[in-house]
Motif scaffolding. Structure first.
Motif, PDB file in Angstrom:
ATOM      1  N   PHE A 206       0.826  -1.211   0.000  1.00  0.00           N
ATOM      2  CA  PHE A 206       0.000   0.000   0.000  1.00  0.00           C
ATOM      3  C   PHE A 206       0.860   1.262   0.000  1.00  0.00           C
ATOM      4  CE2 PHE A 206      -2.506   3.358   1.926  1.00  0.00           C
ATOM      5  CZ  PHE A 206      -3.737   3.217   1.303  1.00  0.00           C
ATOM      6  N   LEU A 207       1.948   1.249   0.788  1.00  0.00           N
ATOM      7  CA  LEU A 207       2.798   2.437   0.910  1.00  0.00           C
ATOM      8  C   LEU A 207       3.974   2.433  -0.060  1.00  0.00           C
ATOM      9  CD1 LEU A 207       2.922   2.544   4.809  1.00  0.00           C
ATOM     10  CD2 LEU A 207       1.549   4.003   3.326  1.00  0.00           C
ATOM     11  N   HIS A 208       4.094   1.381  -0.889  1.00  0.00           N
ATOM     12  CA  HIS A 208       5.166   1.251  -1.883  1.00  0.00           C
ATOM     13  C   HIS A 208       6.539   1.325  -1.216  1.00  0.00           C
ATOM     14  CE1 HIS A 208       1.959   1.714  -4.752  1.00  0.00           C
ATOM     15  NE2 HIS A 208       1.646   2.885  -4.241  1.00  0.00           N
ATOM     16  N   LEU A 209       6.754   0.465  -0.222  1.00  0.00           N
ATOM     17  CA  LEU A 209       8.016   0.446   0.520  1.00  0.00           C
ATOM     18  C   LEU A 209       8.856  -0.750   0.087  1.00  0.00           C
ATOM     19  CD1 LEU A 209       6.647   1.221   4.085  1.00  0.00           C
ATOM     20  CD2 LEU A 209       7.847   2.783   2.563  1.00  0.00           C
ATOM     21  N   PRO A 210      10.188  -0.621   0.106  1.00  0.00           N
ATOM     22  CA  PRO A 210      11.050  -1.761  -0.239  1.00  0.00           C
ATOM     23  C   PRO A 210      11.076  -2.776   0.903  1.00  0.00           C
ATOM     24  CG  PRO A 210      12.384   0.135   0.379  1.00  0.00           C
ATOM     25  CD  PRO A 210      10.958   0.609   0.346  1.00  0.00           C
ATOM     26  N   PRO A 211      11.469  -4.013   0.618  1.00  0.00           N
ATOM     27  CA  PRO A 211      11.470  -5.054   1.660  1.00  0.00           C
ATOM     28  C   PRO A 211      12.511  -4.838   2.757  1.00  0.00           C
ATOM     29  CG  PRO A 211      11.995  -6.005  -0.495  1.00  0.00           C
ATOM     30  CD  PRO A 211      11.758  -4.555  -0.701  1.00  0.00           C
ATOM     31  N   GLU A 212      13.492  -3.941   2.543  1.00  0.00           N
ATOM     32  CA  GLU A 212      14.513  -3.707   3.566  1.00  0.00           C
ATOM     33  C   GLU A 212      13.946  -2.963   4.779  1.00  0.00           C
ATOM     34  OE1 GLU A 212      15.361  -2.163   0.284  1.00  0.00           O
ATOM     35  OE2 GLU A 212      15.778  -4.235  -0.281  1.00  0.00           O
ATOM     36  N   ILE A 213      12.899  -2.182   4.576  1.00  0.00           N
ATOM     37  CA  ILE A 213      12.314  -1.414   5.670  1.00  0.00           C
ATOM     38  C   ILE A 213      11.369  -2.318   6.447  1.00  0.00           C
ATOM     39  CG2 ILE A 213      10.905   0.572   6.271  1.00  0.00           C
ATOM     40  CD1 ILE A 213      11.856   1.897   3.707  1.00  0.00           C
ATOM     41  N   VAL A 214      11.607  -2.388   7.770  1.00  0.00           N
ATOM     42  CA  VAL A 214      10.787  -3.233   8.638  1.00  0.00           C
ATOM     43  C   VAL A 214      10.273  -2.398   9.812  1.00  0.00           C
ATOM     44  CG1 VAL A 214      11.952  -5.381   8.032  1.00  0.00           C
ATOM     45  CG2 VAL A 214      12.804  -4.021   9.922  1.00  0.00           C
ATOM     46  N   PRO A 215       9.177  -2.810  10.447  1.00  0.00           N
ATOM     47  CA  PRO A 215       8.677  -2.091  11.618  1.00  0.00           C
ATOM     48  C   PRO A 215       9.660  -2.154  12.788  1.00  0.00           C
ATOM     49  CG  PRO A 215       6.987  -3.535  10.733  1.00  0.00           C
ATOM     50  CD  PRO A 215       8.244  -3.840  10.015  1.00  0.00           C
ATOM     51  N   ALA A 216       9.510  -1.223  13.708  1.00  0.00           N
ATOM     52  CA  ALA A 216      10.417  -1.138  14.857  1.00  0.00           C
ATOM     53  C   ALA A 216      10.316  -2.372  15.752  1.00  0.00           C
ATOM     54  CB  ALA A 216      10.121   0.121  15.663  1.00  0.00           C
ATOM     55  N   THR A 217       9.173  -3.050  15.739  1.00  0.00           N
ATOM     56  CA  THR A 217       9.025  -4.222  16.595  1.00  0.00           C
ATOM     57  C   THR A 217       9.830  -5.415  16.087  1.00  0.00           C
ATOM     58  OG1 THR A 217       7.013  -4.796  15.387  1.00  0.00           O
ATOM     59  CG2 THR A 217       6.759  -3.607  17.460  1.00  0.00           C
TER      60      THR A 217
END
Length: 156
Positions: free
Chosen positions: A79-90
């Motif tokens: 939905f946000l068009h983010l790459p797989p390297e970015i992960v949530p802080a949790t």
């Protein structure tokens, strides 16, 4: 619920960045505590994600707690068009400092298992504390009778 896409994107970005979201159950609150959108929009957007199985919801003491699940992470990435390297802080590992707990030296002598307790009972060079305490310390018992209704009148 109809809401501006700008608000929905702000909610989803915050949820993806943190991995969790908290909202007070106050439908009339003008703004959410952490995001600059109405609290009602946050609750309804998260309710939509819960119904699709992307978020786990917990409710306690008039507060909603939402936890992002693996399917939700993938959905928000798309939905946000983010790459797989970015992960949530949790999901990020916290760097633990190694100097937090000092390690004993290899050649240092270690105390025996019972020495520490025995030293405490003796005190600082004094006699054994445990032997002085309790009913065994004084062997001359005196029974003076009971108290209350069972007590007999005795002369003193």
């Amino acid at each position: 619920m109809l809401m501006p896409k700008k608000n929905r994107v702000m909610i989803y970005e915050h949820l993806f960045k943190e991995g969790v979201l908290v909202a007070k159950k106050d439908f009339h609150a003008p703004k959410h505590a952490e995001i600059d959108v109405p609290n009602l929009h946050v609750i309804k957007a998260m309710q939509s994600l819960v119904s699709r199985g992307y978020v786990k919801e917990q409710f306690c003491w008039r507060h909603y707690y939402w936890y992002l699940m693996n399917e939700g992470i993938q959905y928000l990435r798309d939905f946000l068009h983010l790459p797989p390297e970015i992960v949530p802080a949790t999901l990020k590992r916290q760097a633990r400092p190694e100097a937090a707990r000092p390690r004993p030296k290899e050649g240092a002598p270690r105390a025996q298992v019972g020495e520490d307790r025995a030293g405490y009972r003796r005190g600082f060079g004094g006699p054994d504390k445990k032997g002085e305490a309790g009913a065994g310390a004084d062997t001359q018992f005196q029974f003076r009778g009971g108290f209350g209704r069972g007590r007999t009148e005795q002369e003193e």
